[in-house]
Design an enzyme around this catalytic site. Structure first.
Site, short mmCIF file in Angstrom:
data_model
loop_
_atom_site.label_atom_id
_atom_site.label_comp_id
_atom_site.label_asym_id
_atom_site.label_seq_id
_atom_site.Cartn_x
_atom_site.Cartn_y
_atom_site.Cartn_z
N ASP A 171 27.97 51.52 37.58
CA ASP A 171 29.17 51.03 36.89
C ASP A 171 30.37 51.35 37.78
O ASP A 171 30.26 52.10 38.75
CB ASP A 171 29.31 51.74 35.53
CG ASP A 171 30.59 51.35 34.79
OD1 ASP A 171 30.87 50.14 34.70
OD2 ASP A 171 31.33 52.24 34.35
N SER A 172 31.52 50.82 37.38
CA SER A 172 32.76 51.12 38.10
C SER A 172 33.18 52.58 37.93
O SER A 172 33.97 53.09 38.70
CB SER A 172 33.87 50.20 37.58
OG SER A 172 33.98 50.33 36.17
N CYS A 230 27.85 47.68 34.24
CA CYS A 230 29.25 47.27 34.13
C CYS A 230 29.30 45.80 33.76
O CYS A 230 28.67 44.96 34.41
CB CYS A 230 29.93 47.50 35.48
SG CYS A 230 31.63 46.96 35.53
N GLU A 290 39.03 56.43 27.14
CA GLU A 290 38.93 57.57 28.07
C GLU A 290 39.83 58.72 27.62
O GLU A 290 39.54 59.88 27.86
CB GLU A 290 39.28 57.10 29.49
CG GLU A 290 38.22 56.16 30.01
CD GLU A 290 38.23 55.95 31.52
OE1 GLU A 290 39.02 56.60 32.22
OE2 GLU A 290 37.42 55.12 31.97
N CYS A 307 32.17 45.30 27.08
CA CYS A 307 32.72 46.28 28.03
C CYS A 307 32.04 47.61 27.76
O CYS A 307 31.77 47.96 26.60
CB CYS A 307 34.23 46.40 27.84
SG CYS A 307 34.99 47.66 28.88
N HIS A 357 32.99 50.56 27.65
CA HIS A 357 33.66 51.59 26.85
C HIS A 357 33.63 51.32 25.34
O HIS A 357 33.84 52.22 24.55
CB HIS A 357 35.13 51.70 27.26
CG HIS A 357 35.35 52.29 28.62
ND1 HIS A 357 34.74 51.78 29.76
CD2 HIS A 357 36.10 53.34 29.04
CE1 HIS A 357 35.12 52.49 30.81
NE2 HIS A 357 35.95 53.45 30.41
N1 DGL Z 1 33.01 49.15 33.29
C1 DGL Z 1 33.97 48.06 33.12
C2 DGL Z 1 33.31 46.93 32.34
O1 DGL Z 1 32.37 47.12 31.59
C3 DGL Z 1 35.22 48.54 32.42
C4 DGL Z 1 36.10 49.42 33.30
C5 DGL Z 1 36.63 48.69 34.53
O2 DGL Z 1 37.48 47.79 34.41
O3 DGL Z 1 36.16 49.01 35.60
O4 DGL Z 1 33.73 45.81 32.48
#
Ligand code: DGL
Length: 268
Positions: free
Chosen positions: A13-14, A76, A155, A187, A189
């Site tokens: 993931d990012s 992600c 977060e 997403c 989160h």
């Molecule tokens: N992990 C990213 C997503 O699911 C969210 C956070 C980001 O923008 O990197 O799209």
């Protein structure tokens, strides 16, 4: 590796967000070893271009393959939307994104054929959910809404805060006005906001992509005869491109357990 079934699943993931997917994988597949990579030096992905996300994803996959992973889960949503097609055909192991499984469940759940999608600007702008859903059922109308403020609020841990309730209501209004009966949490989160979203959008079925992706991973591993049916406890390793302040605290909240082995690596 002698026994391919015991090789880890690579999850990336990012940043910390994909830990919601790792958490579901560990819940549904408790014997699977996991190598997680969070690109914390380059987060967020949600506002970056497709070419950049493809390049980042390729670098991360090259790194994960040095750990002898048997499959890769792009945890992600933005990277799944932008890079899955590009990277999937380059690999000789199963590579899964987080979009397809959620779309399938949403297509099954919707009664009035009006499905909402919330996610980053990149994910919603890509139109990927619409493409998947229309393929499953051309009668479905997809209404996307980018909700960029949710990532920092989650977060921050403001999962029930009045500010988050206010933001959620602003974002959800358009989807309610357009009468969606099913909402894809597109997403990483957003699974943490499920209780709040449930309360603010009563009557709308929420589709949790973390959950559906873990189910899809289980199926893909079984189909490839790669399921680890167990031999002792699973091993989790976490790699990041930076160790930001509070990474462990936030990460442990997302993962739902302690994170012992966090290592910083440079992909450059
Ligand atoms: N992990 C990213 C997503 O699911 C969210 C956070 C980001 O923008 O990197 O799209």
């Amino acid at each position: 590796m002698k026994n391919k079934k015991m090789a880890p699943i690579g999850v990336f993931d990012s940043g910390v967000g994909g830990l919601t997917v790792a958490r579901e994988i560990s819940r549904q597949l408790p014997y699977e070893n996991i190598v997680y990579f969070g690109d914390t030096a380059r987060v967020p992905y949600g506002s970056k271009s497709q070419n950049t996300i493809i390049r980042f994803s390729e670098q991360i996959i090259r790194f994960l393959r040095t750990k002898q992973v048997k499959a890769i889960v792009i945890a992600c949503n933005t990277a799944s939307a932008f890079a899955l097609d590009a990277v999937q055909h380059e690999q000789d192991i199963p590579v899964l994104g987080v979009i397809g499984a959620g779309a399938k469940v949403a297509a099954e759940e919707t009664v009035n054929k009006r499905v909402g999608v919330i996610g980053t600007v990149g994910t919603v702008g890509s139109g990927i959910h619409e493409a998947y859903l229309k393929k499953l059922d051309p009668k479905i109308t997809v209404i996307g809404k980018a909700c960029p403020l949710f990532v920092p609020l989650v977060e921050e841990g403001w999962l029930h805060d009045p500010v988050t309730v206010e933001v959620a209501n602003r974002y959800l209004q358009e989807l309610k006005d357009k009468d969606v009966d099913t909402l894809i949490l597109g997403c990483t989160h957003y699974p943490l906001l499920k209780p709040l979203l449930k309360a603010e959008a009563p009557g709308i079925t929420l589709v949790d992509s973390a959950l559906t992706t873990a189910e899809a991973a289980a199926q893909a591993l079984a189909a490839a005869d790669l399921l680890n049916s167990g031999n002792g406890s699973a091993d989790y390793r976490f790699y990041v491109s930076d160790i930001p302040l509070r990474f462990r605290t936030i990460g442990e909240r997302f993962l739902g357990r302690s994170m012992e082995q966090i290592e910083m690596v440079s992909l450059g």
